[in-house]
Design an enzyme around this catalytic site. Structure first.
Site, short mmCIF file in Angstrom:
data_model
loop_
_atom_site.label_atom_id
_atom_site.label_comp_id
_atom_site.label_asym_id
_atom_site.label_seq_id
_atom_site.Cartn_x
_atom_site.Cartn_y
_atom_site.Cartn_z
N ASN A 22 -3.55 12.47 3.24
CA ASN A 22 -4.97 12.71 3.58
C ASN A 22 -5.24 14.18 3.87
OD1 ASN A 22 -5.37 9.98 3.48
ND2 ASN A 22 -5.38 9.68 5.70
N ARG B 75 4.66 4.22 -1.02
CA ARG B 75 4.32 5.40 -0.24
C ARG B 75 3.64 6.41 -1.16
NH1 ARG B 75 7.43 8.57 4.44
NH2 ARG B 75 5.87 10.21 4.71
N LEU C 15 -5.86 -13.58 3.58
CA LEU C 15 -4.96 -12.42 3.63
C LEU C 15 -4.67 -12.08 5.08
CD1 LEU C 15 -3.62 -9.81 2.31
CD2 LEU C 15 -5.83 -8.72 2.59
N ASP D 224 0.04 8.30 2.80
CA ASP D 224 0.29 9.71 3.08
C ASP D 224 -0.54 10.61 2.16
OD1 ASP D 224 1.43 11.78 4.42
OD2 ASP D 224 3.41 11.59 3.53
N ASP E 44 5.63 8.70 16.13
CA ASP E 44 5.91 10.14 16.02
C ASP E 44 4.65 10.97 15.72
OD1 ASP E 44 8.68 10.07 16.54
OD2 ASP E 44 9.00 9.24 14.54
N HIS F 246 -8.91 12.17 6.37
CA HIS F 246 -8.75 10.88 7.03
C HIS F 246 -9.98 9.99 6.82
CE1 HIS F 246 -5.03 12.22 8.64
NE2 HIS F 246 -5.55 13.10 9.48
N SER G 158 10.22 6.79 7.09
CA SER G 158 9.59 7.29 8.31
C SER G 158 9.43 6.22 9.40
CB SER G 158 8.23 7.92 7.99
OG SER G 158 8.38 8.96 7.06
N TRP H 82 -5.14 16.35 0.78
CA TRP H 82 -6.31 16.03 -0.07
C TRP H 82 -7.51 16.84 0.40
CZ3 TRP H 82 -11.21 13.97 0.43
CH2 TRP H 82 -11.79 13.41 -0.71
#
Ligand code: FPP
Length: 228
Positions: A19, A170, A128, A17, A64, A34, A178, A22
């Site tokens: 972007n 977060r 990974l 969260d 959402d 983004h 969320s 910023w």
């Protein structure tokens, strides 16, 4: 793989969260944030692989998030497709297997193609497991995984329940989940950071892992030093 001085969480989940803020703080449009956020994703994925994290799940677009302006949603989808296409060879080379969770039927065709391609190209990766949550809702995933739901509605959309999350981080200052991995986070350690996603570095992650290693995880049992 680099040796760590602390216990690294096996499954790390990230809510990326901040972007938009910023970018706005720098006098740029939100999409700029983004773009910067996508660069951070690359740093973080590579650092998690280096540290020996087994599974990394990123919240890229929630069900959402469709409520955002159309141009922002379209920009995000173009950015996802671009990065998935650009990174797929690199991911395969690093032994990183990339899977996408969430609904696909509402995504643009170009993005669906990029997803199918990266999943195929990276399928052999064992170092990974990288899960990217796109058009994702945890409540929907849980509902779809219920046998009664499948019986009533017929075919499910391929709901995915992941292994338990050990550490959820977060960024961006909010303290909520969320609709992200609600089932998987039953015993997750939660860490909320005020820093904005594009400002996250390898050092931020190491500090998060050190914080995790200091937590006393009891899963409902007594502390290990307690006696009867
Ligand atoms: C939240 O910040 C971020 C998103 C909804 C998108 C996350 C996308 C990326 C990090 C880019 C690329 C990702 C991949 C997987 C290539 P926000 O827009 O809510 O920021 P704000 O809270 O400051 O408004």
């Amino acid at each position: 793989m680099e040796q760590s001085a602390f216990t690294v969480p096996a499954h790390v989940a990230l809510i990326m969260d901040g972007n938009g803020r910023w970018a706005e703080r720098r006098g740029h449009p939100r999409w700029w944030g983004h773009v910067a956020g996508a660069r951070t994703v690359r740093t973080v994925v590579e650092h998690c692989a280096r540290r020996g994290v087994a599974q990394l799940t990123l919240y890229a677009f929630s069900a959402d998030n469709w409520q955002r302006p159309t141009h922002e949603v379209e920009t995000l989808f173009r950015l996802f497709a671009h990065h998935i296409n650009r990174q797929s060879q690199r991911l395969a080379r690093h032994g990183i297997r990339c899977s996408v969770i969430g609904r696909r039927d509402r995504l643009p065709l170009a993005l669906r193609g990029a997803i199918a391609d990266v999943e195929r190209r990276t399928a052999a990766g064992r170092r990974l497991q990288l899960n990217v949550a796109l058009d994702y809702s945890s409540r929907a995933a849980i509902q779809e995984a219920m046998p009664v739901h499948a019986a009533v509605r017929g075919v499910t959309r391929g709901a995915t329940i992941l292994p338990p999350v050990d550490l959820l981080v977060r960024t961006g200052g909010e303290r909520r989940l969320s609709d992200f991995l609600l089932w998987e986070c039953a015993y997750a350690e939660l860490l909320f950071l005020d820093c904005l996603w594009p400002d996250v570095t390898a050092a931020t992650l190491d500090a998060a892992f050190e914080d995790f290693a200091r937590r006393d995880r009891r899963f409902g049992a007594l502390p290990s030093r307690a006696s009867a």
